[in-house]
Design an enzyme around this catalytic site. Sequence first.
Site, mmCIF file in Angstrom:
data_model
loop_
_atom_site.group_PDB
_atom_site.id
_atom_site.type_symbol
_atom_site.label_atom_id
_atom_site.label_comp_id
_atom_site.label_asym_id
_atom_site.label_seq_id
_atom_site.Cartn_x
_atom_site.Cartn_y
_atom_site.Cartn_z
ATOM 1 N N ARG A 145 -3.434 -3.267 -2.636
ATOM 2 C CA ARG A 145 -2.175 -3.059 -3.346
ATOM 3 C C ARG A 145 -1.574 -4.412 -3.722
ATOM 4 O O ARG A 145 -1.728 -5.411 -2.991
ATOM 5 C CB ARG A 145 -1.216 -2.313 -2.426
ATOM 6 C CG ARG A 145 0.129 -1.912 -3.033
ATOM 7 C CD ARG A 145 -0.013 -0.864 -4.088
ATOM 8 N NE ARG A 145 1.258 -0.168 -4.336
ATOM 9 C CZ ARG A 145 1.609 0.304 -5.515
ATOM 10 N NH1 ARG A 145 0.810 0.162 -6.555
ATOM 11 N NH2 ARG A 145 2.767 0.949 -5.667
ATOM 12 N N THR A 182 -3.124 5.242 -14.088
ATOM 13 C CA THR A 182 -3.932 4.953 -12.915
ATOM 14 C C THR A 182 -5.299 5.516 -13.232
ATOM 15 O O THR A 182 -5.454 6.212 -14.222
ATOM 16 C CB THR A 182 -3.289 5.678 -11.702
ATOM 17 O OG1 THR A 182 -1.945 5.230 -11.568
ATOM 18 C CG2 THR A 182 -3.988 5.409 -10.397
ATOM 19 N N ASN A 231 -0.003 0.716 -12.994
ATOM 20 C CA ASN A 231 1.259 1.459 -13.079
ATOM 21 C C ASN A 231 1.395 2.141 -14.434
ATOM 22 O O ASN A 231 0.631 3.063 -14.722
ATOM 23 C CB ASN A 231 2.465 0.598 -12.748
ATOM 24 C CG ASN A 231 3.650 1.435 -12.262
ATOM 25 O OD1 ASN A 231 3.463 2.508 -11.705
ATOM 26 N ND2 ASN A 231 4.850 0.958 -12.465
ATOM 27 N N ASP A 262 7.506 -0.008 -8.486
ATOM 28 C CA ASP A 262 7.287 0.971 -7.418
ATOM 29 C C ASP A 262 8.106 0.656 -6.167
ATOM 30 O O ASP A 262 8.153 1.465 -5.242
ATOM 31 C CB ASP A 262 5.798 1.060 -7.059
ATOM 32 C CG ASP A 262 5.050 2.018 -7.974
ATOM 33 O OD1 ASP A 262 5.693 2.625 -8.855
ATOM 34 O OD2 ASP A 262 3.824 2.170 -7.819
ATOM 35 N N SER A 297 3.256 3.603 -2.656
ATOM 36 C CA SER A 297 2.429 4.187 -3.702
ATOM 37 C C SER A 297 2.201 5.673 -3.427
ATOM 38 O O SER A 297 2.328 6.138 -2.292
ATOM 39 C CB SER A 297 1.074 3.470 -3.747
ATOM 40 O OG SER A 297 0.166 4.143 -4.601
ATOM 41 N N SER A 298 1.832 6.399 -4.482
ATOM 42 C CA SER A 298 1.428 7.796 -4.329
ATOM 43 C C SER A 298 -0.085 7.962 -4.401
ATOM 44 O O SER A 298 -0.592 9.090 -4.290
ATOM 45 C CB SER A 298 2.075 8.652 -5.430
ATOM 46 O OG SER A 298 3.470 8.673 -5.302
ATOM 47 N N GLY A 354 0.683 9.257 -11.239
ATOM 48 C CA GLY A 354 2.021 8.869 -10.798
ATOM 49 C C GLY A 354 2.496 9.667 -9.606
ATOM 50 O O GLY A 354 1.754 9.901 -8.645
#
Length: 562
Positions: free
Chosen positions: A95, A368, A388, A410, A439-440, A464
């Site tokens: 990340r 993504t 993103n 984010d 993050s998701s 997202g």
Amino acid sequence: MTFRTNLTAFCFILLTTVAQADIVTPKHNAVASAHPLATKAGLEILQAGGNAFDAAVTVASVLGVVEPYSAGIGGGGFWMLHQAKNNKTLMIDAREKAPAAATRDMFLNKKGAVDRDLAINTALSAGIPGQAAAMAHLAEHYGTLPLGKTLAAAIHYADTGFPANKVYLQLAKVRHSVLQRYPASKRLFLLDGAEMDIGTLIRQPGLADTLQALAKDGFAGFYKGDVAKRLVKGVQAYGGIWTEQDLADYTVVERDPIRFNYQGATIWSAPPPSSGGVALQQMFGMMSQFKYSDMNEADKTHLLIEVMRRAYRDRAEYLGDSDFVKIPLNRITSEEYLQDLSDSISMAHATPSSSLGLPKQVGSGTHTTHFSIIDKQGNQVAATLSINLPFGNGVTIEGTGVLLNNEMDDFSAKPGSPNAYGLIGSEANAIEPGKRPLSSMTPTFMEFGPKDNRQLAVIGTPGGSRIITMVFLGLLEALDQKGIQSWVDRPRFHHQFAPDVVQYEDDAFDPKLKAALEKRGHTLKSVGREYGDMHTVRWYQKNGEVEAASDKRRLGYAEISP
């Protein structure tokens, strides 16, 4: 004592050996990704003797070239790995990190409100990227081939070009006004305003040179030396705050995945700073308090909405980078806590989100990509990667071809205020130097099925804030022993606590189901389009058969080797 200890160890090894003897290794290599060129390049690496981790570098790097709107070396991501030889499952956290000069209020204007343009369309919105570091780490610690081999396909497509497809043209149009602000982006991705059609060649020679440097020198080829100097100079020229030290200090982190059981299945998913694994554990944990399989369609859908609502509420309250904040993980995933959450669910009425309380401090990417891989040794990779928003923040650094992410959005730029996806965050996800934003992204493995037909799923998707619920719905299809294509084709719906609406694809609910949900108090809102781009692989451990599937909503491609 020594005899008993040795006997226990012997029995464990014996049982493990027997269990492994019952598993037939995959008969085929399999790759499912968002682009045919990436899938084919990954399979070629596997057929040339590389393993799943080598193929992952190839697939990710090619996607970064042919999907510049999704994920490249200017971004980051999460890589779930399973190493067959030692039965080891882990996540590589690549990340992005906040630069050292980042401040809590860096995106607030003079009135104390979030400046949305500053937070998503400028160099200031770029976190320090982790993608190149992840590739170097995989090559050094898990792969069998050098980066020169695994990056060759990406270098080729960056240098000679790839044909634009309808998704490229659509997203370039969406971000046209931002891309044309920045000369390198305007030249590379909009061809300086020339008319583009399907098949128009998109070349990125500067990116080819940067990938060559990464192939030659590994981590140092990107994070130090000439490439790093150019990146920093370019970022600062556009108002960003990167330094050469920020790049040199970047590290990937190997993390233990979130692991839990549900009705005989074992699920491994992404830990913080992803919210995906925790949310999945909570949702499945709440569901286990109900007789879900005995319910009618309206009851099932209502229950799924309610567990989504509660998991996203806790996402907003508790989750962030576990290296910076203390997350009460044991408490919020405990059986007692999840029982309390499930007790608050009424099967007759929707629960207003406001009645659950807002996160204490109140008053994730649309673009993504994901891929899934299994090799013949049983190694597995599920990787979800992002910059993103489509084309990140729109800034391409001259001479490097590196398109920057806008993952700083984010973070909670102002705790309690929503980000580009409408997600609320608290102090746990406030901006701090060196911190990774929440993050998701939810790359996931699941072992499931009856004892005489155990199966392994490798699954994930972009999307997202909706990523977690898409993976959740896909896993439910797998648990119902549906065909693998149905995992990715299932019509989707989503609730994220705030706003208090059920978002859905147009074919998700028939009129009867809509009426039943509205009668219980749910507010339904069609998103007016299909969303997500799931890619998955299934391995039948009894006979070694392998299947792969890609989402028909987009242009993905899944293939197994002959």
